[in-house]
Scaffold this active site. Structure first.
Site, short mmCIF file in Angstrom:
data_model
loop_
_atom_site.label_atom_id
_atom_site.label_comp_id
_atom_site.label_asym_id
_atom_site.label_seq_id
_atom_site.Cartn_x
_atom_site.Cartn_y
_atom_site.Cartn_z
N LYS A 35 21.41 75.94 31.47
CA LYS A 35 21.35 74.53 31.13
C LYS A 35 21.40 74.28 29.62
O LYS A 35 22.19 73.46 29.14
CB LYS A 35 20.05 73.97 31.71
CG LYS A 35 19.78 72.56 31.37
CD LYS A 35 18.38 72.22 31.79
CE LYS A 35 17.39 72.93 30.87
NZ LYS A 35 16.03 72.39 31.00
N THR A 36 20.56 74.99 28.91
CA THR A 36 20.51 74.78 27.46
C THR A 36 21.84 75.16 26.83
O THR A 36 22.34 74.52 25.91
CB THR A 36 19.38 75.62 26.84
OG1 THR A 36 18.20 75.39 27.59
CG2 THR A 36 19.14 75.22 25.41
N ASP A 221 18.00 65.76 28.08
CA ASP A 221 17.61 66.95 28.83
C ASP A 221 16.42 66.62 29.73
O ASP A 221 15.72 65.65 29.50
CB ASP A 221 17.24 68.05 27.83
CG ASP A 221 17.14 69.40 28.51
OD1 ASP A 221 17.56 69.51 29.67
OD2 ASP A 221 16.66 70.35 27.86
N GLU A 222 16.19 67.43 30.73
CA GLU A 222 15.03 67.27 31.63
C GLU A 222 14.94 65.86 32.18
O GLU A 222 13.88 65.23 32.13
CB GLU A 222 13.73 67.61 30.88
CG GLU A 222 13.72 68.96 30.20
CD GLU A 222 13.39 70.12 31.13
OE1 GLU A 222 13.46 69.94 32.38
OE2 GLU A 222 13.08 71.20 30.62
N GLN A 252 12.64 70.70 39.87
CA GLN A 252 11.70 71.16 38.85
C GLN A 252 10.88 70.02 38.27
O GLN A 252 10.30 70.14 37.20
CB GLN A 252 12.45 71.88 37.73
CG GLN A 252 13.03 73.21 38.19
CD GLN A 252 13.64 73.98 37.04
OE1 GLN A 252 12.93 74.43 36.14
NE2 GLN A 252 14.95 74.12 37.06
N ARG A 598 10.74 81.68 37.34
CA ARG A 598 10.55 82.21 35.98
C ARG A 598 10.79 83.70 35.95
O ARG A 598 11.00 84.29 34.89
CB ARG A 598 9.11 81.97 35.47
CG ARG A 598 8.66 80.53 35.33
CD ARG A 598 9.61 79.68 34.57
NE ARG A 598 10.49 78.97 35.51
CZ ARG A 598 11.60 78.35 35.15
NH1 ARG A 598 11.99 78.38 33.90
NH2 ARG A 598 12.35 77.73 36.05
#
Length: 740
Positions: A35-36, A221-222, A252, A598
Site C-alpha cells: 500500500k505505502t 491513506d487509511e 483493518q 503482522r
DNA sequence: GCATCCCCCATTTTT
DNA sequence: TGGGGGATGC
C-alpha cells in the site's frame, strides 16, 4: 514516453493504482499488499512523469510518523522537491489552513490547540459551573459524547436540536457552553480543528475555491479510519478536480470506537459517481498459512466485500497454538520460544514481537523477559507529552503565549503550590463570569474578586511572572528554561531528591531540548500539540536489539518475522465488552485479522486456562477466533497437564452443559454487566420474556444459553450458544425456543 | 489549603 | 492488582 523507474517492479494491480489518472480512485489495499509503495510511487509518478508540482499535492496520513515516512520515501524517489509537498495528518493540514484563514472564522491566527486532557479539563469546569452532578456527568464521558458528535459532523446547535431526552438536553447545554469557553480562550480542541475547517469551506465558497485551486490532487491513506468530518473535508476539496485517491482496507478498521466509520469508503464511492476501484490482494509479507488463517477469521464478519489475500511465497511453517496453564505459564512459553529462536535459528530480537489486547497483559510477559534477561521495548503506555511535568511545563508556555487560555492558566497557577486553592479560583471564576472577563483578567484583579491574604500574594506573583516572561524576547528553549526556573518548579523537584523527581527533571531537560529545535514559540507549541509520537524523541539506550511488546492496536501497519499473540480467550480477546455487541465483536475480529497479518513467517497464538485479571483468577474459554482458524494450519502445543486437570475439576459442574462454554455463567454475567451500561435491553426481547443469560431449549439443538439479543419485536434476533452445535443466530419470532 | 486514606473501578488510541 | 478520585481530617 519511456517508463520511468518509478513504475518498475509493480504488479498489474499496483501498476494501475499508481498510473490511473482518470479521476477518483479507491485502492482497496489488503494487509501487506504494498500500500505505502503504491501511494509513494503514485505521488512520485505524478511529479516525475506528469510534471505536477509537489506544491499541488495534499497527502493525508493518519499519524505524524506515517507522514514523515511517506515524505521520506517520496523524497527518495523524486529528490528534495518533495519537501514542498503537504504530507501531514488531517489535523496538521487543518491547522495550517485555519491559521491562514483564521480571520474568516473569528479566531486569532495564533489560537491554542487543546489536546484531549485540556479539553476534558475544560469540560469539567463547564460541568461544575453548570452545577451538574459529577457522578452522573463525569467530565471524561461528557467530553467523549461531545467529541463523538463533532466527529459525526454535528455541532453544538445541531446537537441541541436533536437532543431527545433530559440527559441529552443537559449535554447540549454543556456542549454550547464548552464551545463558548473554547472560543473565549482562543482555543480549539482536536475535533474543532477538523470541524472548523469544514465549516470554513462550507460558509466561504471563495476560500474553498482557493484551496481547491491549490490542491489539484488529494491522496488519503487509511481511509477506513476517517470519520465523517474528515470524509466531508476530502470530498469538498476534491469535488472539482476529482483527482482524489483514497487508500484503505475495511477489514483493518479498528478505530470505530473513536469515531472512524468504514462507511466512508462507501460514501466516497457515492460522492464521486465513477470511482475506479483497484483491489490489491497479492501479499508480499506473509506465508500462505498465515494468510489462510487471517482470511478464514475475517470471513466470519458479515457484510464485508470478499477479499482473499494470497502469496506466491509458499505455505511456510504451521501456526503454533499453545494452551497455557495461566498467564505466567503463557509468558514463560513465549519467552522460552523467543530465547530458543534467537539461539537455534539465529533470529534477531527485533524480528520478534508480542501482541496483546490490553496493556495490562504486558506485565506477565515483561516479568518473564526480565527473568530471562531478554531486552525488550514496550510500545505505548504513558506518552512523553502526557507526563505530568511535561504538561505542567507546556501549560506555563501556553499561559504566557495566550493568557486567555483558561485551562493552561489554571493549571500553571496550581503548580508549584502558591497558596491559591480551589476556593480562590472559584471566587475569581465567579468574578470573571459576572464581569465578562477571562480568568486571567480576574486573576489580575483578584482583590476585587474577594481574594485576600496568602492567596492574593500568590496570584500577584503568578501574574508578575507571566508578564515578565511574556515581555521576554528569547527562543522557546530559553523561555521555557526561564519559566521553569523562576516559577520554582525546578527547585521543588530538586529539593525532593527522589528517583521519581530525578526522572521528572530529566524529562523537563529533554523537553527543553525539543524546544531548542524550534525557532518560534508557535511552531514549538503546535508541534507538541499535534505530535504525540514518542518515537520522534531521541531515545538513547534503544540501539540494542530488543523484542517489541505492544497492543494489537499499536501493531497496525507494522510487520515482524516472528509474532506472538497472547491471551486468546473469550472475555480477553475478544474483549468482554464486545461479547454482547455484534458490531464490537466484528471490530475485535478485524483486530485479530490485523494481528495475524503482522506475522511474516511464524505466528504463535496462546491462551491460558486461567488468568489473573483485576486481582481475581478467571477461567475463560478459548477465543472464538481460535476456532475460526482451520485446524490443519495449526500445530497445537499443550501446557502442563496439572493446570488442565485443575481447570476441569473446578468446572465439573458447568461442564455438563458444554465443553466449549464451561464457564458460560461467568462469561455471560460479566458480558451482561459490561453491556448493561452501554445500552438498554431491547424491548422486543422483553416481550418474549427472554434476556441474555437465559437458558433455553431448542427442539432440534437441545439446550443452550442466550449470549446476545438484538433488534426489536418480530425482528428480534438472538445469538444462542448450544451445547451440541455451538453458536447459532435465531430469529426469536420463528425459532422453536423454550425458556428453561 | 493541603495531605492522607479509602473506595471504586477497570479496553483499544491518535490528533 | 493498582491507579485515580473523592471524602475526610488536620
Amino acid at each position: 514516453m519511456a517508463e520511468s523507474a518509478i513504475l518498475e517492479g509493480l504488479n498489474p494491480a499496483q501498476y494501475e493504482a499508481v498510473t490511473y489518472t482518470g479521476g477518483p480512485l479507491l485502492v482497496v489495499a489488503g494487509a501487506g499488499s504494498g500500500k505505502t509503495r503504491v501511494l509513494t510511487h503514485r505521488i512520485a509518478h505524478l511529479i516525475e512523469d506528469h510534471g505536477l508540482s509537489p506544491f499541488e499535492i495534499l497527502a493525508i496520513t493518519f499519524t505524524n510518523k506515517a507522514a514523515g515516512e511517506m515524505r521520506h520515501r517520496v523524497g527518495w524517489l523524486v529528490g528534495p522537491v518533495a519537501e514542498s509537498m503537504w504530507v501531514s495528518t488531517f489535523h496538521a493540514a487543518c491547522v495550517r489552513i485555519l491559521r491562514r484563514d483564521a480571520a474568516y472564522i473569528d479566531y486569532p491566527t495564533r489560537f491554542t490547540i487543546y489536546d484531549q486532557g485540556d479539553a476534558v479539563r475544560l469540560c469539567g469546569y463547564v460541568l461544575r459551573d453548570l452545577n451538574l452532578d459529577h457522578k452522573r456527568f463525569p467530565p471524561r464521558s461528557v467530553h467523549a459524547v461531545i467529541s463523538a458528535a463533532k466527529n459525526d459532523n454535528i455541532g453544538a446547535d445541531e446537537y441541541a436540536e436533536r437532543a431527545s431526552n433530559i440527559y441529552e438536553r443537559r449535554i447540549a447545554e454543556v456542549f454550547s457552553t464548552y464551545q463558548r469557553r473554547l472560543a473565549s480562550a482562543g482555543a480549539m480542541d482536536f475535533d474543532d480543528l477538523l470541524l472548523r475547517t469544514v465549516e470554513l469551506f462550507r460558509n466561504n465558497p471563495e476560500v474553498l475555491e482557493r484551496w481547491r485551486q491549490r490542491f489539484s490532487h488529494v491522496l488519503v491513506d487509511e481511509y477506513q479510519d476517517t470519520n465523517p468530518v474528515q470524509n466531508e473535508l476530502v470530498i469538498s476539496l476534491g469535488a472539482q478536480s476529482r483527482q482524489v485517491t483514497a487508500v484503505g482496507d475495511a477489514d483493518q478498521s479498528i478505530y470505530a470506537f473513536r469515531g472512524a466509520d468504514i462507511r466512508n469508503i462507501l460514501e466516497f464511492e457515492r460522492a464521486f459517481d465513477d470511482v475506479r476501484i483497484v483491489v490489491l490482494e497479492q501479499n508480499y509479507r506473509s506465508t500462505q498459512n498465515i494468510l489462510d488463517a487471517a482470511n478464514s477469521v475475517i470471513v466470519n464478519n458479515t457484510g464485508r466485500k470478499p477479499k482473499d489475500l494470497w502469496t506466491d511465497r509458499g505455505s511456510g511453517p504451521s501456526i503454533v497454538r499453545y494452551h497455557a496453564d495461566d498467564e505466567t505459564d503463557e509468558a514463560r512459553y513465549v519467552v522460552s520460544e523467543i530465547v530458543r529462536r534467537r539461539q537455534d535459528e539465529h533470529m534477531g530480537l527485533d524480528e520478534m514481537a508480542v501482541f496483546y489486547r490490553t496493556n495490562a497483559q504486558s506485565r506477565a510477559v515483561e516479568e518473564q523477559l526480565i527473568k530471562a534477561e531478554v531486552p525488550y521495548r514496550l510500545v505505548g503506555g504513558t506518552r512523553f507529552y502526557d507526563r505530568r511535568e511535561v504538561r505542567d511545563a507546556m501549560a506555563y508556555l501556553k499561559a504566557v503565549t495566550n493568557p486567555g487560555d483558561e485551562v493552561s492558566v489554571k493549571r500553571a497557577l496550581g503548580v508549584p503550590k502558591r497558596g491559591v486553592g480551589a476556593t480562590s479560583v472559584a471566587k475569581m471564576d465567579a468574578y470573571a463570569a459576572e464581569n465578562g472577563l477571562t480568568f486571567h483578567e480576574a486573576l489580575r484583579h483578584c482583590a476585587e474578586a474577594g481574594v485576600t491574604g496568602r492567596s492574593a500574594t500568590g496570584a500577584g506573583q503568578f501574574c508578575a511572572l507571566i508578564d515578565d516572561i511574556a515581555s521576554l524576547q528569547a527562543s522557546p528553549a530559553a523561555v521555557l528554561q526561564e519559566l521553569l526556573e523562576r516559577s520554582g518548579y525546578l527547585d521543588e523537584l530538586r529539593s525532593e531528591k527522589s528517583v521519581e523527581a530525578d526522572g521528572r527533571l530529566e524529562n523537563l531537560a529533554e523537553l527543553v531540548g525539543v524546544a531548542g529545535e524550534h525557532d518560534a514559540m508557535d511552531d514549538f507549541l503546535e508541534a507538541v500539540a499535534l505530535v504525540a509520537d514518542t518515537d520522534d524523541l531521541a531515545d538513547p539506550g534503544s540501539d540494542e536489539s530488543a523484542v517489541t511488546l505492544m497492543t494489537l492496536h499499536s501493531a497496525k501497519g507494522l510487520e515482524y518475522p516472528d509474532v506472538y499473540i497472547v491471551g486468546l480467550e473469550d472475555g480477553v480477546f475478544p474483549h468482554i465488552r464486545a461479547l454482547t455487541e455484534p458490531h464490537e465483536l466484528e471490530e475485535e475480529r478485524r483486530l485479530a485479522y490485523v494481528g495475524i497479518t503482522r506475522a511474516m513467517r511464524q505466528l504463535t497464538v496462546t491462551h491460558a486456562w486461567s488468568r489473573l485479571l483485576y486481582g481475581s483468577r478467571q477461567y475463560n474459554p478459548p477465543s472464538r477466533f481460535l476456532k475460526e482458524i482451520p485446524e490443519d494450519l495449526v500445530h497445537t502445543v499443550d501446557g502442563s497437564r496439572m493446570a488442565r486437570s485443575r481447570y476441569y475439576r473446578r468446572s465439573r459442574r458447568e461442564r455438563s452443559l458444554d465443553r466449549a462454554s464451561i464457564n458460560r455463567d461467568e462469561i455471560v454475567d460479566r458480558a451482561l454487566d459490561a453491556g448493561r451500561q452501554a445500552r438498554p435491553s431491547p424491548s422486543g426481547a422483553d416481550r418474549l420474556g427472554l434476556k441474555v443469560g437465559d437458558d433455553v431449549r431448542h427442539s432440534q439443538w437441545g439446550e443452550g444459553v442466550i449470549i446476545d439479543i438484538r433488534g426489536e419485536g418480530d425482528d428480534a434476533q438472538a445469538s444462542v450458544r448450544f451445547a451440541s452445535v455451538g453458536d447459532k443466530q435465531l430469529l426469536l419470532s420463528w425459532a422453536p425456543l423454550q425458556k428453561i
